[in-house]
Design a protein around this motif. Structure first.
Motif, PDB file in Angstrom:
ATOM      1  N   THR A  50       0.843  -1.195   0.000  1.00 17.38           N
ATOM      2  CA  THR A  50       0.000   0.000   0.000  1.00 17.38           C
ATOM      3  C   THR A  50       0.882   1.250   0.000  1.00 17.38           C
ATOM      4  O   THR A  50       0.669   2.183  -0.778  1.00 17.38           O
ATOM      5  CB  THR A  50      -0.945  -0.014   1.217  1.00 17.38           C
ATOM      6  OG1 THR A  50      -1.746  -1.198   1.152  1.00 17.38           O
ATOM      7  CG2 THR A  50      -1.841   1.210   1.239  1.00 17.38           C
ATOM      8  N   LEU A 110       2.794   1.529  -3.329  1.00 17.61           N
ATOM      9  CA  LEU A 110       1.928   2.052  -4.375  1.00 17.61           C
ATOM     10  C   LEU A 110       1.779   3.567  -4.252  1.00 17.61           C
ATOM     11  O   LEU A 110       1.882   4.289  -5.253  1.00 17.61           O
ATOM     12  CB  LEU A 110       0.562   1.373  -4.283  1.00 17.61           C
ATOM     13  CG  LEU A 110      -0.377   1.566  -5.452  1.00 17.61           C
ATOM     14  CD1 LEU A 110       0.194   0.937  -6.706  1.00 17.61           C
ATOM     15  CD2 LEU A 110      -1.729   0.970  -5.137  1.00 17.61           C
ATOM     16  N   THR A 118       3.686   5.433  -7.414  1.00 18.78           N
ATOM     17  CA  THR A 118       2.794   5.855  -8.498  1.00 18.78           C
ATOM     18  C   THR A 118       3.203   7.200  -9.102  1.00 18.78           C
ATOM     19  O   THR A 118       3.325   7.301 -10.326  1.00 18.78           O
ATOM     20  CB  THR A 118       1.323   5.863  -8.038  1.00 18.78           C
ATOM     21  OG1 THR A 118       0.953   4.515  -7.707  1.00 18.78           O
ATOM     22  CG2 THR A 118       0.399   6.377  -9.126  1.00 18.78           C
ATOM     23  N   LEU A 164       5.335  -1.250 -10.052  1.00 16.72           N
ATOM     24  CA  LEU A 164       3.875  -1.151 -10.110  1.00 16.72           C
ATOM     25  C   LEU A 164       3.307  -2.285 -10.955  1.00 16.72           C
ATOM     26  O   LEU A 164       2.262  -2.856 -10.617  1.00 16.72           O
ATOM     27  CB  LEU A 164       3.430   0.193 -10.683  1.00 16.72           C
ATOM     28  CG  LEU A 164       3.561   1.416  -9.786  1.00 16.72           C
ATOM     29  CD1 LEU A 164       2.936   2.631 -10.462  1.00 16.72           C
ATOM     30  CD2 LEU A 164       2.947   1.201  -8.425  1.00 16.72           C
ATOM     31  N   ILE A 199       3.152  -5.260  -8.735  1.00 16.79           N
ATOM     32  CA  ILE A 199       2.080  -5.112  -7.739  1.00 16.79           C
ATOM     33  C   ILE A 199       0.723  -5.437  -8.368  1.00 16.79           C
ATOM     34  O   ILE A 199      -0.050  -6.234  -7.829  1.00 16.79           O
ATOM     35  CB  ILE A 199       2.081  -3.688  -7.125  1.00 16.79           C
ATOM     36  CG1 ILE A 199       3.292  -3.522  -6.189  1.00 16.79           C
ATOM     37  CG2 ILE A 199       0.775  -3.411  -6.381  1.00 16.79           C
ATOM     38  CD1 ILE A 199       3.526  -2.089  -5.712  1.00 16.79           C
ATOM     39  N   PHE A 200       0.435  -4.835  -9.518  1.00 11.51           N
ATOM     40  CA  PHE A 200      -0.863  -5.037 -10.155  1.00 11.51           C
ATOM     41  C   PHE A 200      -1.003  -6.446 -10.737  1.00 11.51           C
ATOM     42  O   PHE A 200      -2.075  -7.037 -10.702  1.00 11.51           O
ATOM     43  CB  PHE A 200      -1.115  -3.986 -11.235  1.00 11.51           C
ATOM     44  CG  PHE A 200      -1.449  -2.630 -10.677  1.00 11.51           C
ATOM     45  CD1 PHE A 200      -2.612  -2.428  -9.959  1.00 11.51           C
ATOM     46  CD2 PHE A 200      -0.602  -1.557 -10.880  1.00 11.51           C
ATOM     47  CE1 PHE A 200      -2.937  -1.173  -9.443  1.00 11.51           C
ATOM     48  CE2 PHE A 200      -0.910  -0.302 -10.378  1.00 11.51           C
ATOM     49  CZ  PHE A 200      -2.077  -0.113  -9.654  1.00 11.51           C
ATOM     50  N   ARG A 244      -3.662  -5.383  -2.983  1.00 11.52           N
ATOM     51  CA  ARG A 244      -4.869  -4.877  -3.654  1.00 11.52           C
ATOM     52  C   ARG A 244      -5.358  -5.932  -4.634  1.00 11.52           C
ATOM     53  O   ARG A 244      -4.726  -6.945  -4.825  1.00 11.52           O
ATOM     54  CB  ARG A 244      -4.587  -3.559  -4.353  1.00 11.52           C
ATOM     55  CG  ARG A 244      -3.542  -3.656  -5.449  1.00 11.52           C
ATOM     56  CD  ARG A 244      -3.161  -2.325  -6.071  1.00 11.52           C
ATOM     57  NE  ARG A 244      -4.301  -1.537  -6.472  1.00 11.52           N
ATOM     58  CZ  ARG A 244      -4.722  -0.446  -5.820  1.00 11.52           C
ATOM     59  NH1 ARG A 244      -4.102  -0.028  -4.761  1.00 11.52           N
ATOM     60  NH2 ARG A 244      -5.767   0.237  -6.246  1.00 11.52           N
TER      61      ARG A 244
END
Length: 146
Positions: free
Chosen positions: A23, A26, A30, A44, A47-48, A54
């Motif tokens: 979190t 990010l 970002t 990123l 992460i995604f 998330r």
């Protein structure tokens, strides 16, 4: 925000990523990714892609991984190759995968060199070529770490 503050946010974002505080990572990464930082974009993408901290977002994962790869970041080129090879976050395309692995392999990323050797061994996305496979395997095993 000064360049020094941006650098600190990048370093702090990477540290948060490494300590699995996704979190915070990010939040910090970002703005750097949006500003064009290839490493922030790569992280990123990870992460995604994996839904770390998330919900998974394949479109965002592909967007950031591709942006980083196009800037020449070898880990992102390898990551994009994986996406194309296995059809993760994008339609499977072994020929496209081979091109991204080649870009990373040419920057002496041993993992990409090994995968490229495997692609030539199996004729996936490239013409089967045992000699070319051996050349990439040899480069991977001769690569010096870091």
């Amino acid at each position: 925000m000064s360049d020094q503050d941006q650098d600190l946010d990048l370093i702090s974002g990477i540290a948060a990523f490494e300590s699995k505080d996704f979190t915070q990572a990010l939040r910090l990464l970002t703005p750097r990714a949006e500003g064009g930082n290839a490493e922030a974009q790569y992280r990123l993408g990870i992460i995604f892609q994996n839904g770390l901290g998330r919900v998974k977002n394949e479109l965002a994962a592909y967007k950031w991984m591709r942006a980083s790869a196009e800037q020449g970041y070898p880990l992102a080129q390898h990551g994009l190759g994986i996406m194309y090879l296995y059809g993760e976050c994008v339609t499977k395309n072994e020929a496209e995968a081979a091109q991204w692995f080649l870009r990373a392999a040419e920057q002496n990323l041993p993992g990409a060199q090994m995968v490229l050797g495997m692609l030539y061994d199996n004729g996936q996305g490239v013409q089967k070529d045992p000699a070319e496979a051996k050349r990439w395997y040899d480069r991977a095993t001769q690569a010096s770490p870091g």
